[in-house]
Scaffold this active site. Structure first.
Site, mmCIF file in Angstrom:
data_model
loop_
_atom_site.group_PDB
_atom_site.id
_atom_site.type_symbol
_atom_site.label_atom_id
_atom_site.label_comp_id
_atom_site.label_asym_id
_atom_site.label_seq_id
_atom_site.Cartn_x
_atom_site.Cartn_y
_atom_site.Cartn_z
ATOM 1 N N ARG A 210 -8.627 27.438 -13.189
ATOM 2 C CA ARG A 210 -10.032 27.291 -12.985
ATOM 3 C C ARG A 210 -10.545 26.541 -13.972
ATOM 4 O O ARG A 210 -11.752 26.012 -13.569
ATOM 5 C CB ARG A 210 -10.400 28.975 -13.096
ATOM 6 C CG ARG A 210 -9.654 29.827 -12.091
ATOM 7 C CD ARG A 210 -10.460 31.226 -11.996
ATOM 8 N NE ARG A 210 -9.808 32.084 -11.015
ATOM 9 C CZ ARG A 210 -8.808 33.048 -11.304
ATOM 10 N NH1 ARG A 210 -8.500 33.343 -12.705
ATOM 11 N NH2 ARG A 210 -8.272 33.557 -10.279
ATOM 12 N N PHE B 231 -12.098 30.900 -0.013
ATOM 13 C CA PHE B 231 -11.279 31.959 -0.315
ATOM 14 C C PHE B 231 -11.540 32.428 -1.778
ATOM 15 O O PHE B 231 -10.568 32.463 -2.547
ATOM 16 C CB PHE B 231 -9.786 31.775 -0.180
ATOM 17 C CG PHE B 231 -9.559 30.706 1.130
ATOM 18 C CD1 PHE B 231 -9.070 31.810 2.285
ATOM 19 C CD2 PHE B 231 -9.655 29.695 1.333
ATOM 20 C CE1 PHE B 231 -8.937 31.212 3.338
ATOM 21 C CE2 PHE B 231 -9.000 29.035 2.567
ATOM 22 C CZ PHE B 231 -8.980 29.671 3.710
ATOM 23 N N ASP C 212 -15.582 34.110 1.405
ATOM 24 C CA ASP C 212 -14.397 34.914 1.546
ATOM 25 C C ASP C 212 -14.559 36.292 2.768
ATOM 26 O O ASP C 212 -16.021 36.443 3.008
ATOM 27 C CB ASP C 212 -14.379 36.031 0.356
ATOM 28 C CG ASP C 212 -12.757 36.477 0.207
ATOM 29 O OD1 ASP C 212 -12.012 36.015 -0.749
ATOM 30 O OD2 ASP C 212 -12.394 37.473 0.630
ATOM 31 N N SER C 213 -13.307 36.507 3.333
ATOM 32 C CA SER C 213 -13.728 37.179 4.439
ATOM 33 C C SER C 213 -13.815 38.761 4.395
ATOM 34 O O SER C 213 -14.378 39.662 4.833
ATOM 35 C CB SER C 213 -12.538 37.012 5.443
ATOM 36 O OG SER C 213 -11.099 37.408 4.765
ATOM 37 N N ASN D 235 -14.792 33.840 7.957
ATOM 38 C CA ASN D 235 -13.416 33.365 8.132
ATOM 39 C C ASN D 235 -13.626 31.781 7.844
ATOM 40 O O ASN D 235 -14.507 31.243 8.258
ATOM 41 C CB ASN D 235 -13.095 33.413 9.439
ATOM 42 C CG ASN D 235 -11.691 32.832 9.924
ATOM 43 O OD1 ASN D 235 -11.086 32.060 9.038
ATOM 44 N ND2 ASN D 235 -11.009 33.319 10.712
ATOM 45 N N ASP E 136 -8.424 27.858 -2.042
ATOM 46 C CA ASP E 136 -7.252 28.723 -2.279
ATOM 47 C C ASP E 136 -6.996 30.024 -1.519
ATOM 48 O O ASP E 136 -7.248 30.895 -1.666
ATOM 49 C CB ASP E 136 -7.853 29.189 -3.915
ATOM 50 C CG ASP E 136 -6.701 29.737 -4.697
ATOM 51 O OD1 ASP E 136 -5.681 29.932 -4.268
ATOM 52 O OD2 ASP E 136 -7.283 30.829 -5.397
ATOM 53 N N CYS F 103 -0.027 28.966 -2.069
ATOM 54 C CA CYS F 103 0.706 29.895 -2.857
ATOM 55 C C CYS F 103 1.898 30.316 -2.077
ATOM 56 O O CYS F 103 2.483 31.587 -2.309
ATOM 57 C CB CYS F 103 -0.095 31.117 -3.466
ATOM 58 S SG CYS F 103 -1.018 31.958 -2.040
HETATM 59 N N1 SAH Z 1 -9.522 31.897 -5.622
HETATM 60 C C1 SAH Z 1 -9.412 33.257 -5.701
HETATM 61 C C2 SAH Z 1 -8.038 34.100 -5.190
HETATM 62 C C3 SAH Z 1 -7.958 33.750 -3.617
HETATM 63 S S1 SAH Z 1 -7.107 34.980 -2.645
HETATM 64 C C4 SAH Z 1 -9.276 33.624 -7.029
HETATM 65 O O1 SAH Z 1 -9.397 32.428 -8.184
HETATM 66 O O2 SAH Z 1 -9.146 34.468 -7.791
HETATM 67 C C5 SAH Z 1 -7.379 34.765 -1.179
HETATM 68 C C6 SAH Z 1 -8.625 35.348 -0.667
HETATM 69 O O3 SAH Z 1 -8.869 35.056 0.490
HETATM 70 C C7 SAH Z 1 -8.673 36.643 -0.511
HETATM 71 O O4 SAH Z 1 -9.884 37.321 -1.258
HETATM 72 C C8 SAH Z 1 -8.905 37.342 0.885
HETATM 73 O O5 SAH Z 1 -9.772 38.138 1.290
HETATM 74 C C9 SAH Z 1 -9.533 35.835 1.518
HETATM 75 N N2 SAH Z 1 -9.141 35.322 2.723
HETATM 76 C C10 SAH Z 1 -7.867 35.741 3.467
HETATM 77 N N3 SAH Z 1 -8.141 35.196 4.704
HETATM 78 C C11 SAH Z 1 -9.480 34.511 4.717
HETATM 79 C C12 SAH Z 1 -10.061 33.903 5.752
HETATM 80 N N4 SAH Z 1 -9.644 33.430 6.833
HETATM 81 N N5 SAH Z 1 -11.404 33.504 5.717
HETATM 82 C C13 SAH Z 1 -12.025 33.901 4.368
HETATM 83 N N6 SAH Z 1 -11.320 34.627 3.308
HETATM 84 C C14 SAH Z 1 -10.033 34.635 3.528
#
Ligand code: SAH
Length: 401
Positions: free
Chosen positions: A218, A234, A256-257, A284, A305, A345
């Site tokens: 970060r 995400f 975020d979803s 999404n 991410d 990941c």
């Molecule tokens: N970047 C974050 C961690 C991401 S974890 C950090 O720094 O802490 C992945 C995230 O993606 C989760 O919060 C999950 O709710 C979200 N997610 C999963 N599929 C998704 C999609 N299709 N569209 C949007 N968000 C999504």
């Protein structure tokens, strides 16, 4: 003593200190070990190789924990290994309220055990029959070594299912953590900003409450955020955005979803004294990025991410298409000279293949892309040379011409 004897020619990985024995490598099993029991591993000629923990249900039948014949896998061993893992993190924990992974399963010689410290609370994952059966010993050792206020279990249901274990979450010892804790992540010297306190939801949040593996990334990614229109895809609790805001991003768009994730992100960004323009989008990412493309929106720094797309080998092709899709969309949304911080990941997707996927996206987007930095997980998630499977997070910071 219960033992497994390997098929001829299957001893090589163990001789190289790789900790996994799959059922297909086992020729014979003696004194049928119980679920999670200690078991000796012998080569086809009967010579002793290693000692580990047996799983009665997983294809991953034995997880080796010692290659020393005179080392018993008893509670003294557990305490010793935990103490070593905790000791190794000491240089990373600079604040009383630090968040840090203290034990990282096989990578710390503790197969199936994850321990995260969030200030004065510990969150554990007991991911194998062996560790689930030793919960009391683990709690005892952690109480003695760390003197926490409480120990909470957040075991990953998907991994436990393979071990025939029920999903389990809840308080194991001491006090229940408060609904939200404010913690400072670990930081490497020389990275751009003081780590900001982050709000973490230990009991209700995702994983063990927070994505500790991205702690250092970060700060690295934020170095590209000054004056930038930042798109944090995400975002979960907005960790990347928080650092970008501290580094004077011009605007932030968080997607975020999960509404609960954006609520946490909102609370995190409320800590910023002079916040930039901030936009929250529940949706999404695959669809929102398409809409932004249709609207001709542009960004200077895009962070991708996503969650793990590859859960087993059969999904890897579909996952590769998903990674390519979001990377292509992001490259199309980047202003000239912009930066893309893109992560995977998925442990089953190699860094090489991930790079090829980003290459494919760049070709299709007709953008010239340079890799500026290669990123992995934070140093509290060490990678054991003999266990490359432990290295799951990979990322690139790219510059787009
Ligand atoms: N970047 C974050 C961690 C991401 S974890 C950090 O720094 O802490 C992945 C995230 O993606 C989760 O919060 C999950 O709710 C979200 N997610 C999963 N599929 C998704 C999609 N299709 N569209 C949007 N968000 C999504």
């Amino acid at each position: 003593m219960a033992s497994v004897t390997l098929k001829p020619g299957r001893e090589r990985p163990l001789q190289q200190y790789h900790p996994w024995v799959f059922s297909g490598a086992i020729g014979a099993t003696r004194d049928q070990p119980g679920a999670g029991a200690v078991v000796e591993v012998l080569d086809a000629a009967g010579a002793w190789l290693a000692r580990g923990f047996y799983s009665s249900t997983s294809q991953l039948r034995v997880r080796v924990a010692t290659w020393q014949h005179d080392e018993a896998l008893d509670s003294a061993w557990l305490r010793r290994r935990l103490a070593q893992a905790i000791q190794a993190r000491a240089p990373l924990i600079t604040h009383a309220t630090s968040a840090c992974r203290l034990a990282f399963s096989e990578s710390d010689g503790l197969p199936g055990l994850i321990v995260d410290r969030y200030g004065s609370f510990l969150v554990v994952q007991l991911l194998t029959q062996a560790m689930a059966a030793r919960a009391h010993e683990i709690i005892g050792a952690l109480v003695e070594l760390e003197e926490p206020d409480g120990i909470y279990e957040r075991s990953d249901a998907e991994v436990r299912a393979k071990e025939g274990l029920p999903a389990h979450e809840g308080l194991l010892w001491g006090a229940t953590p408060p609904a939200q804790l404010r913690l400072r992540p670990i930081q490497l010297p020389g990275t751009c900003v003081e780590p900001p306190p982050l709000l973490v939801d230990l009991c209700g949040g995702q994983k063990t409450g927070h994505y500790l593996d991205q702690a250092v990334n970060r700060a690295r990614v934020a170095a590209y955020s000054r004056g930038a229109r930042v798109l944090d895809c995400f975002c979960y609790s907005g960790g990347f955005s928080l650092y970008a805001a501290l580094n004077r991003a011009a605007s932030l768009t968080l997607i975020d979803s999960a509404p609960a994730a954006l609520a946490l992100a909102r609370a995190n960004l409320a800590l910023i004294a002079a916040p930039p323009l901030i936009e929250y989008e529940v949706g999404n990412v695959f669809q929102v990025l398409r809409r932004y493309r249709a609207e001709h929106r542009r960004f200077d720094l895009i962070i991708l991410d996503p969650p793990k797309f590859v859960h087993n080998q059969t999904q890897s092709e579909r996952a590769a298409r998903a990674y390519k899709d979001i990377n292509l969309l992001a490259l199309q949304l980047l202003a000239p000279g912009g930066s893309l911080a893109t992560f995977s990941c998925s442990g089953l997707l190699s860094a090489d293949l991930f790079q090829k996927i980003v290459f494919g996206a760049a070709v299709d987007a007709r953008r010239e892309v340079q890799i500026i930095e290669r990123l992995g997980h934070a140093p509290d998630h060490p990678v054991r040379l003999t266990f490359p499977e432990g290295e799951y997070l990979k990322g690139f910071i790219c510059r787009v011409a």
